[in-house]
Motif scaffolding. Sequence first.
Motif, PDB file in Angstrom:
ATOM      1  N   LYS A  55       0.810  -1.102   0.057  1.00 22.08           N
ATOM      2  CA  LYS A  55       0.122   0.118   0.057  1.00 22.08           C
ATOM      3  C   LYS A  55       0.848   1.299   0.139  1.00 22.08           C
ATOM      4  O   LYS A  55       0.566   2.127  -0.785  1.00 22.08           O
ATOM      5  N   ALA A  56       2.071   1.298   1.088  1.00 18.51           N
ATOM      6  CA  ALA A  56       2.782   2.395   0.998  1.00 18.51           C
ATOM      7  C   ALA A  56       3.901   2.645  -0.362  1.00 18.51           C
ATOM      8  O   ALA A  56       3.647   3.938  -0.694  1.00 18.51           O
ATOM      9  N   VAL A  78       3.596   0.730  -3.345  1.00 18.93           N
ATOM     10  CA  VAL A  78       2.849   0.657  -4.882  1.00 18.93           C
ATOM     11  C   VAL A  78       1.924   1.678  -4.850  1.00 18.93           C
ATOM     12  O   VAL A  78       1.586   2.271  -5.971  1.00 18.93           O
ATOM     13  N   ASP A  79       0.924   1.514  -4.114  1.00 23.49           N
ATOM     14  CA  ASP A  79      -0.489   2.013  -4.265  1.00 23.49           C
ATOM     15  C   ASP A  79      -0.406   3.459  -3.795  1.00 23.49           C
ATOM     16  O   ASP A  79      -1.129   4.364  -4.109  1.00 23.49           O
ATOM     17  N   GLY A  80       0.732   3.968  -3.093  1.00 24.70           N
ATOM     18  CA  GLY A  80       0.941   5.375  -2.777  1.00 24.70           C
ATOM     19  C   GLY A  80      -0.280   5.848  -1.725  1.00 24.70           C
ATOM     20  O   GLY A  80      -0.595   6.716  -1.488  1.00 24.70           O
ATOM     21  N   GLU A  81      -0.730   4.824  -0.936  1.00 23.62           N
ATOM     22  CA  GLU A  81      -1.939   4.803   0.155  1.00 23.62           C
ATOM     23  C   GLU A  81      -1.119   5.285   1.300  1.00 23.62           C
ATOM     24  O   GLU A  81      -0.081   5.022   1.677  1.00 23.62           O
ATOM     25  N   SER A  82      -1.692   6.166   2.186  1.00 22.61           N
ATOM     26  CA  SER A  82      -1.169   6.228   3.518  1.00 22.61           C
ATOM     27  C   SER A  82      -1.476   5.247   4.467  1.00 22.61           C
ATOM     28  O   SER A  82      -2.691   4.956   4.501  1.00 22.61           O
ATOM     29  N   VAL A  83      -0.496   4.714   5.027  1.00 26.33           N
ATOM     30  CA  VAL A  83      -0.726   3.479   5.956  1.00 26.33           C
ATOM     31  C   VAL A  83       0.284   3.489   7.117  1.00 26.33           C
ATOM     32  O   VAL A  83       1.480   4.008   6.779  1.00 26.33           O
ATOM     33  N   ALA A  84      -0.227   3.047   8.200  1.00 24.55           N
ATOM     34  CA  ALA A  84       0.784   3.228   9.581  1.00 24.55           C
ATOM     35  C   ALA A  84       1.737   2.247   9.102  1.00 24.55           C
ATOM     36  O   ALA A  84       1.595   1.111   9.286  1.00 24.55           O
ATOM     37  N   LEU A  85       2.944   2.836   9.316  1.00 24.41           N
ATOM     38  CA  LEU A  85       4.247   1.918   9.452  1.00 24.41           C
ATOM     39  C   LEU A  85       5.340   2.786  10.319  1.00 24.41           C
ATOM     40  O   LEU A  85       5.144   3.966  10.731  1.00 24.41           O
ATOM     41  N   PRO A  86       6.095   2.077  11.202  1.00 26.02           N
ATOM     42  CA  PRO A  86       6.334   0.544  11.143  1.00 26.02           C
ATOM     43  C   PRO A  86       4.949  -0.116  11.763  1.00 26.02           C
ATOM     44  O   PRO A  86       4.267   0.586  12.479  1.00 26.02           O
TER      45      PRO A  86
END
Lengths: 182, 591
Positions: free
Chosen positions: B288-289, B291-299
């Motif tokens: 998601k982060a 490839v899709d450029g979505e905002s996603v919680a990492l780590p």
Amino acid sequence: MSEEVKQCSCCEEEASEEELLARLDEVIEEYQGKPGALIPVLQYAQGIYGYLPEVALKRVALGLHKPYSEVAGVVGFYSYFSTVPRGKNLIRVCLGTACYVRGGKQVLDAIKSRLGIDVGETTEDRLFSLEIARCFGACGLAPAMSIGDEVFKRVRPARVPEILSRYNEVDAEKEGVVNVAG
Amino acid sequence: MPTLTIDDIKVEVPEGTSVLQAARQAGVKIPTLCYLEDVQAIGACRVCLVEVEGAKTLIASCTQPATEGMVVKTNTGKVRSGRRTVVELLLSEHEGDCKVCSRSADCELRTLAEDLGIGELQYTGEKTKRLVDQSTPALVRDTGKCISCRRCVTVCNEVQNVGALFAQGRGFATLIGPAFAQDLSDAVCVQCGQCAAVCPVGAITERNQIDEVWDALEDPTKTVIVQTAPAIRAALGECFQYPPGTLVTGKMVAALRRMGFDAVFDTDFTADLTIMEEGTELLGRLKKALVDGESVALPQFSSCSPGWINYMEHFNPDMLANLSTCKSPQQMFGAVAKTYYAKKIGVEPEDMVVVSVMPCTAKKFEAARPEMNDSGVQDVDIVLTTRELGAMITQAGIDFRALPDEEMDAPLGISTGAADIFANTGGVMEAALRTAWAIVTDSAPFPFPNLHVEPIAGLEGVKTASVKVTGAKGDWAFLEGAELKVAVAHGLGNAQKVIDQIRNGEAEYHFVEVMTCPGGCIGGGGQPRFTTNEVRRKRIEAIYKEDEGRELRQSHENPAVCALYEEYLGAPCGELSHDLLHTHYYEHERV
């Protein structure tokens, strides 16, 4: 800062809950991140509220990043701190060694029977609270007691009614002055 | 390097060494009570008194630095009598009946009394005020037994950064506990039980649920099954006088079978399942982060350790999205047992009792969380600590040391070596990396020898590693050349350090493993006492040995887990997985 706080605790007008919290927040902000901040902040908090209510203690714990258990532990350790509302005038009778041998206990008993309250209690009219102290460094004047900031030396039980009533009068006078000014 | 003389033995020690440590180096035993190696040396209990030449009074050796030319005597009449008086005074306040106390076999105060030759008690008087706090599912506190050694306070505040406990009041009236004699359930306590692990007496213990298990086993209408966490097999032997680090997996299975469980299963099974879910979740977040450029919680943070979950909910609620949504292996087991397995054997979930044996007290709390009922009833019914299982085996009259080695039952007892290492710090990460690597590279050789990720092993508080992806295939080709950065922390104080680094932008990670207790689950709050770093190391060695002795050492190779997906769940992180194996978290107040 301490003067400002004194004004607050003696202030005749009741401040709102939000105003009190705002004052406390200012103090917390000033002390945030400083070592040894907890005790002075609690002193100011008690100055602001007259005692240390739960809402203030939790605010202090959050603001200073201290566990609530530690804040409570410090409050419970020092007899200076109180978590119950006190009367307008706080009586502290010294029962340190010198005062004890010279009759501090009898002075305490006289106050108890005169006011009809026990140690840690407040009179119904909220005029006096009674506490014992462990030496305020006035051993040469034993037995000593204090009401508010005023220290009374070589107190005899027989003098107790006079001291207390005098305090009543001072209070009445003060209110009179306020009325005239108003 | 000062040289001093202890009982006529010359000993050279590094600067800053205490007299107590110097004595230990010289082979001289000084009794201690409040002292906790590497954690607390505060001279509170005064049991470690010694005579120092030139000093007027006896001195507490744990806080006294060793100095050049110092002459110390540890066995004089004055010392013996001083130590005896100290312990007699502690005993005079101590409320409790040693005959029936749960700590009578391993109480440090009672042992001291015996070691110091205290026969009769000459002091009688007021006892410590007794408040019994049974407010939480995990822990029971009895202030009457507390001797105010402050070990629990130090561990709770400084090791775990939680601060549920502190000294309240002053002098004789001092009680160790939450603010204003609150119940533990009203205080911010993560239920990790490290307090119970270090308590020298019976003042803090786990809530005993042994009789609930006996009742279930005697109920003919119930099918009672048991799961044992990976950390149990490396520690249960200590309850039966085996040295720390003795693997007793086979005997443990035999004992559980003799106690009457209908099936003996392994939390290892759902540890493998956790890797499938959590690894897939991590790869999904990365996709998601990146490839899709979505905002996603990492780590992504690991979510196996219930004390850690409680800690995040109270202390870092703004980062709950970083926690993996995977349930812990214990809870996945309950949910799978009461659906998939119950159906397989034709038992209704309400007629099945799932018992867990855990190295942990927080697992008791976790099992009781109201949302942990995805099977339609409470997924895990009763949680025992390792200590409670030891006590139950003794109650049953089973001669543990004489038992044969037996095998876990199928299918929920089948597992791989990757699941074993869930028991120790670094293990969940290593297991996840083994499988994630295989998924991404279509089973290219693992880039670390013998499948062990050396940089994240061991007892360092915070460990980090980075893995460069080479040979990424198919859907995961986008990871080719990427550097996967991971961190491992154990002990909540260390976990907070990692969180602070992330918050301040000082470090960047993709995956962080956190275990609540120092050393990981092998050092859990429910493990046999007493857990020192040396004991932790030995238990960890045993766990690695268990892993290395296995034919299958990667979670995705577990045939029973593969069958579970084929027959029931579908794909990892699929719809049914989402319903049964994943959870959500709640924001709570810090104070």
